[in-house]
Scaffold this motif. Sequence first.
Motif, mmCIF file in Angstrom:
data_model
loop_
_atom_site.group_PDB
_atom_site.id
_atom_site.type_symbol
_atom_site.label_atom_id
_atom_site.label_comp_id
_atom_site.label_asym_id
_atom_site.label_seq_id
_atom_site.Cartn_x
_atom_site.Cartn_y
_atom_site.Cartn_z
ATOM 1 N N GLY A 171 34.114 32.889 40.205
ATOM 2 C CA GLY A 171 34.548 32.529 41.373
ATOM 3 C C GLY A 171 35.521 33.475 40.943
ATOM 4 O O GLY A 171 35.815 34.170 41.517
ATOM 5 N N GLU A 172 35.898 33.262 39.709
ATOM 6 C CA GLU A 172 37.627 33.839 39.973
ATOM 7 C C GLU A 172 37.823 34.264 38.385
ATOM 8 O O GLU A 172 38.692 35.732 38.108
ATOM 9 C CB GLU A 172 38.255 33.276 40.692
ATOM 10 C CG GLU A 172 38.812 32.095 39.713
ATOM 11 C CD GLU A 172 39.943 31.276 40.290
ATOM 12 O OE1 GLU A 172 40.814 31.429 41.016
ATOM 13 O OE2 GLU A 172 39.852 30.121 39.651
ATOM 14 N N HIS A 173 37.420 34.302 37.476
ATOM 15 C CA HIS A 173 37.523 34.202 35.746
ATOM 16 C C HIS A 173 36.453 35.401 35.659
ATOM 17 O O HIS A 173 36.629 36.500 34.268
ATOM 18 C CB HIS A 173 36.915 33.670 35.148
ATOM 19 C CG HIS A 173 37.539 32.209 35.022
ATOM 20 N ND1 HIS A 173 37.406 30.807 34.622
ATOM 21 C CD2 HIS A 173 38.685 31.430 35.980
ATOM 22 C CE1 HIS A 173 37.647 30.035 35.241
ATOM 23 N NE2 HIS A 173 38.807 30.374 36.062
ATOM 24 N N ASN A 191 38.732 40.597 39.931
ATOM 25 C CA ASN A 191 39.047 39.976 41.224
ATOM 26 C C ASN A 191 39.431 38.347 40.942
ATOM 27 O O ASN A 191 39.324 37.618 41.892
ATOM 28 C CB ASN A 191 37.873 40.462 42.017
ATOM 29 C CG ASN A 191 38.420 39.948 43.671
ATOM 30 O OD1 ASN A 191 38.960 40.423 43.855
ATOM 31 N ND2 ASN A 191 36.828 40.038 43.947
ATOM 32 N N GLY A 218 41.221 34.957 41.241
ATOM 33 C CA GLY A 218 41.469 34.193 42.412
ATOM 34 C C GLY A 218 42.427 33.465 43.238
ATOM 35 O O GLY A 218 43.708 33.205 43.731
ATOM 36 N N GLY A 219 43.088 31.810 42.602
ATOM 37 C CA GLY A 219 43.124 31.271 42.594
ATOM 38 C C GLY A 219 43.406 30.325 43.849
ATOM 39 O O GLY A 219 41.872 30.022 44.465
ATOM 40 N N ALA A 220 44.397 29.264 44.830
ATOM 41 C CA ALA A 220 43.813 28.208 44.823
ATOM 42 C C ALA A 220 43.908 28.652 46.382
ATOM 43 O O ALA A 220 43.853 27.746 47.334
ATOM 44 C CB ALA A 220 44.936 27.031 45.122
ATOM 45 N N GLY A 277 41.698 34.938 50.962
ATOM 46 C CA GLY A 277 40.830 35.234 50.594
ATOM 47 C C GLY A 277 41.832 36.004 48.693
ATOM 48 O O GLY A 277 41.931 35.068 48.375
ATOM 49 N N MET A 278 39.986 37.074 48.118
ATOM 50 C CA MET A 278 40.482 37.017 46.573
ATOM 51 C C MET A 278 41.708 38.661 46.293
ATOM 52 O O MET A 278 42.051 39.042 47.542
ATOM 53 C CB MET A 278 39.570 36.816 45.762
ATOM 54 C CG MET A 278 38.103 35.627 46.644
ATOM 55 S SD MET A 278 36.918 36.020 45.775
ATOM 56 C CE MET A 278 37.545 36.149 43.934
ATOM 57 N N CYS A 320 41.910 30.893 48.886
ATOM 58 C CA CYS A 320 41.386 32.448 49.278
ATOM 59 C C CYS A 320 40.300 32.078 50.336
ATOM 60 O O CYS A 320 39.825 32.866 50.647
ATOM 61 C CB CYS A 320 39.790 32.472 47.644
ATOM 62 S SG CYS A 320 40.548 32.886 45.720
#
Lengths: 359, 458
Positions: free
Chosen positions: B411-413, B145, B147-149, B155-156, B151
């Motif tokens: 958050g995203e890893h 899931n 993410g990036g900058a 969103g993701m 979100c």
Amino acid sequence: MTVTTPATLDALADAVATTAPAPLRIAGGGTTRPWRHNGAPPGVDVIALGALSGLTAYDPAECVVTVLAGTPVRHLTDTLAVHGQYLPWDPPIAGDGATVGGMLASGLSGPGRYRYGGVRDFVIGARVVDGRGRLIASGGQVVKNAAGFLLHHALVGSAGRLGVIAEVSLKVFPRAEATRTLVARASSLAGALAAHERLRLANLDLDALDLDATSAVVSARLAGAADALDARAARAARALAHAVETLTGADEARHWQALSLAAWPATGATVKVPAAPSRLTAILATLMPLGPCRLSAGGAVAFLHSTQPLDALQDAFAAAHLRGAVVRGPDAGTPLGIRHAPAFADRVRASLDPDGRFR
Amino acid sequence: MDLTTALAAIYPPDRLLTRASALASYESDALTAFRTRPLAVVLAETRQEVIDTVRLCHAAGVPFVARGSGTSLSGGSVPLDDGIVIALNRLNRIVRLDPVDRIAVVEPGVINLDISAAAEPFGLYYAPDPSSQSVCTIGGNVAFNSGGAHCFRHGMTANHVLGLEVVLPDGEVVRLGGDSVEDVGPDLAGLFVGSEGLFGVALEVTVRLLPRPESYRTVLASYTSLQAAGDAVTRIIAAGLLPGAMEIMDRLAMDAAEAAVHAGYPPGAAAVLLVELEGDAAQAEAELARLSAVLEASGPSHVHIAANAEERALLWKGRKCAFSAVGRLSPDFIVQDGVVPRTKLGDALVAIEQLSRQHGVRVANVFHAGDGNLHPLILYDGREPGALARAEALATDILRLCIRLGGSITGEHGVGLEKRAFLPEMYRPEDIAFMQRLRESVDGRRLANRGKMLETPA
């Protein structure tokens, strides 16, 4: 039949556990499935969520709200509005006691889903009671979170069949400073579809784009800074290439209310059909003989209201290779047309409801 | 017949790796602290090969892990020593890109940025933009899931995946979701995303494409304290603005980025805030006026509005390269990925600064401020005795800080191998028990990416 109305999350979990293994139905506001009036079938216990109501946490600066499932959607939207915030997907069924849990379980989004996404895109956490009365949390109260399985996503559209949605955390957005709606009445469905397509492809950052197929009316809403709206509306009108009626304020609100699927009677079947712009003509050819229909979110979804028997709907959907579901009416929650292989869904359900109580 | 022999019936010798030298590069991913040599690696080229491999593994009771480019920062694609790696990089076809319906149907080995490149001629792009987007694959993005900058606004990955074809851990193939942003029934595609490979392997992914915004307005504000930059973010949201991205870098991160790409970050500032507005040109211009007023009131030492696309690209290049650039400051570093409620960013940054001093370990901060997603880069020199242990102790304190402030450990890893011990600190035992039941229900033999997320280290 027993009806339990728990007022706390623990009482809810307890009510589910103590009624085991009887089949259960969850009653929210009764706005998508009218059990409130009909009662549940014999042998089925009812858990009513009306007393499980209120905001658990809301910090407007955070743009996140956590709310109990029995909270009326209207109460939530009114509270957000005080702080200049809103639910960007425009829950289409918000009045008449419709609840936040029902909003998630029905998975329905309104015209505003066009710009920022639907209810699936704003659910960031939930607590749910499984078929054995266990309270389970997933996600959290932050907008970005990759820890653990995202059970809260599966609750969207679950129609009460995975567990009892008890509490929901939502991302919310600041409401735009101003809105304006352009309405164009085409002389034919083909003309309306063409205008709809021009608008969709014009990169106008529309807030909403709907088409009422029965009346060939295209409605486009712009939202944003008040001082930019004139220029944006002029561009949208050029793309529409039709005589345009411009609506603001109360007229605008009334127009969108009339377009909402909530304006259709709760009797009969309101059907949701995932759609795609390239297939709209074919989809409408299947749906229009069955009842009045509308396109929403730039043609990403079609809604039909039909008084045809369920079998006739099943046949029409299967013949057209369409996938859909009844989302409102006595048969709400019934899938229509082609279906996916159920292996994953069955395994998810087995982990939450091993005794098959949520039917 | 043993599994390797059975695999040899599917794969030619050059796509079935069993020799130690060939397996070496599959021992670890971007989290190099974890390293295990697998039994074998298969380089799949077709969906059927993946399905057959999963079925063979299931029949033999051998665990498997799918792998894309190996960019996981949580050890998510590290194999087991008795397990198989299914490498998916060669399943890299964009099956269909439909500019009318604005979707792309891709195989799992397609690189994130390649989708946007293919969509570019149609004025479309794929929104999730993890920093590794030029190498990481969609299959991995789905599993974790990503993410990036962007979100907060966009969103993701879960919000951009519309449909999936998946081989479950016992070899059964199912479709989840569809090709529209609106679906019926429970959002099972949304549940599959972020399952870290524990639910099986995605064979095909349908993603939505967004129209490229007509206009971007990118602003850089510098501050004399990190906390002031964090507070500015709260002011921007309070003003009703909805930027596409808000990123903060501290001095150490800026220095690294400057040395790498000369992005033009102001010398002397303690922190910079990068804010990007996007959308209709008239709307973005109107928002820029409001943003400028908010920033002026936030006490910046300097505000710079990117004058053109080149300036914008340079500002972003510095931000995107910050992770790798930090390598210039320190031979080793740990990237943390915790999340705090956005309004607690200031508190979190002050606490991290204190922890850094307390542990005697330097921390560079680069983060997605709009999402409350911290990325403290914990610097250490692995050759120095005890340095890794000190860095890890600080990392643990930061994760616990995130949990305490009501946030998330990732958050995203993803949880992967790295944060397995912390998942039970974030959720209650009942929540973890449910995740275990769901996993058992989907994969009774616990073959798919065994050892990750739910299994606490011994």
